[in-house]
Design a protein around this motif. Structure first.
Motif, short mmCIF file in Angstrom:
data_model
loop_
_atom_site.label_atom_id
_atom_site.label_comp_id
_atom_site.label_asym_id
_atom_site.label_seq_id
_atom_site.Cartn_x
_atom_site.Cartn_y
_atom_site.Cartn_z
N GLU A 1 4.99 -1.79 15.28
CA GLU A 1 4.16 -0.58 15.37
C GLU A 1 2.73 -0.96 15.75
O GLU A 1 2.17 -1.92 15.22
N GLU B 1 11.67 5.17 4.69
CA GLU B 1 10.77 4.02 4.72
C GLU B 1 10.02 3.84 3.40
O GLU B 1 9.48 4.79 2.84
N HIS C 1 10.35 -2.45 10.13
CA HIS C 1 9.06 -2.24 10.80
C HIS C 1 8.13 -3.42 10.52
O HIS C 1 8.11 -3.96 9.41
N ASN D 1 4.24 -3.01 4.94
CA ASN D 1 3.96 -2.17 3.77
C ASN D 1 4.16 -2.95 2.49
O ASN D 1 3.40 -2.79 1.52
N ASP E 1 9.74 -1.57 5.81
CA ASP E 1 8.49 -1.94 6.47
C ASP E 1 7.92 -3.15 5.75
O ASP E 1 7.43 -3.05 4.62
N HIS F 1 -2.15 -0.32 11.37
CA HIS F 1 -1.38 -0.36 12.62
C HIS F 1 -2.28 -0.49 13.85
O HIS F 1 -2.00 0.09 14.89
#
Length: 303
Positions: A263, A152, A216, A188, A185, A236
């Motif tokens: 998530e 990730e 994600h 992110n 992600d 999250h």
């Protein structure tokens, strides 16, 4: 999609291609079991199940009978310079054997130094020396668990001036050298882009999407740094924001219906709230499946 199976299969195999899933939280167990066709899959943090038994395993085994499970590690410290913790890796491998996860993943980060364990996923410099360490660690993990690992991309709040690679080039080279897959992600990317002032769109345009096996999505918290500039925290603990949904839509338009997880790890809501987030992701995946079918039909008719 690689399944990790060593020995006799204990659970049914499920396809997760084009499906959206959610984090599994024990508080939701009864509600999930009382429903039907809730989400495409559930993902759990490996470190929450490294004991031998007890209620955590009883709950996860019950979920695994009816749903695919994805295993996500958070403490392997793959980006650190020191050797991997052999005991931790062995426990991780035992979970892979025990639950036969559809996907196994970890973070491009470090979290240990000597015998100190930090409750965070810390950034690393993108240098040739770090690249060699990361690749060695991934090779060791994949050999030990007997299947491909997805790595990730991080959310970051500081960067190293010593880096020789861009983050996307560094990740691309890791995948090339080790054969690992990638976990993209999107939150992110948005968090890091905001914190460091680069374009999330340009980052995604350079990301090796052909190596991505899972996406994600998550919520973040908005703060300000000491100079009053925006600072996003990958917390999250809330719903996915509109900007991240738009980036996700663009990613799926380019890469196709990649399995996608929502998530939610803090301030856990009631199950219908988290389920609705997973359903929103599923709607985007389904939309692009339909668009892809329509495009194929149009091209076939034109030939």
């Amino acid at each position: 999609m690689l399944h990790a199976m060593t020995g006799t299969t204990r659970f049914p195999a499920f396809s997760i291609q084009g499906r959206a899933g959610a984090s599994f939280k024990h508080t939701h167990l009864d509600t999930i079991l009382a429903g039907s066709d809730e989400v495409g899959f559930f993902e759990v943090h490996a470190e929450n199940y490294m004991g031998a038994g007890g209620p955590p395993h009883a709950a996860l085994e019950r979920i695994r009978r009816d749903y695919p499970v994805l295993l996500h590690g958070v403490c392997m410290s793959i980006g650190g310079p020191q050797a991997l913790d052999k005991r931790h890796l062995a426990r991780f491998a035992e979970l892979v054997r025990r639950y036969e996860p559809a996907i196994v993943s970890e973070h491009l980060a470090w979290s240990t130094h000597d015998d100190v364990f930090y409750n965070d996923l810390l950034p690393l410099p993108y240098t040739s020396a770090t690249l060699a360490d990361v690749c060695d660690h991934i090779d060791e993990v994949q050999t030990t668990i007997g299947c491909r690992l997805l790595l990730e991309n991080p959310s970051t709040y500081v960067v190293f001036e010593a880096s020789d690679y861009s983050e996307t080039d560094f990740i691309r080279e890791i995948a090339r050298r080790t054969g690992c897959g990638l976990l993209l992600d999107v939150n992110n990317v948005f968090v890091s882009a905001t914190n460091h002032g680069f374009s999330a769109l340009e980052y995604l345009s350079d990301f090796p999407l052909d190596k991505v096996g899972e996406v994600h999505l998550a919520g973040h918290r908005e703060q300000s740094d000491d100079e009053g500039e925006p600072l996003l925290i990958d917390s999250h603990d809330g719903p996915v924001c509109d900007a991240v949904w738009k980036l996700f839509d663009m990613v799926i338009a380019r890469a196709g219906p990649i399995p996608t997880l929502v998530e939610w790890d803090g301030d856990i809501p009631e199950w219908p709230v988290l389920k609705a987030e997973a359903e929103a992701a599923q709607a985007i995946l389904d939309c692009h499946v339909r668009l892809g079918v329509e495009t194929e039909i149009h091209h076939a008719a034109a030939e």
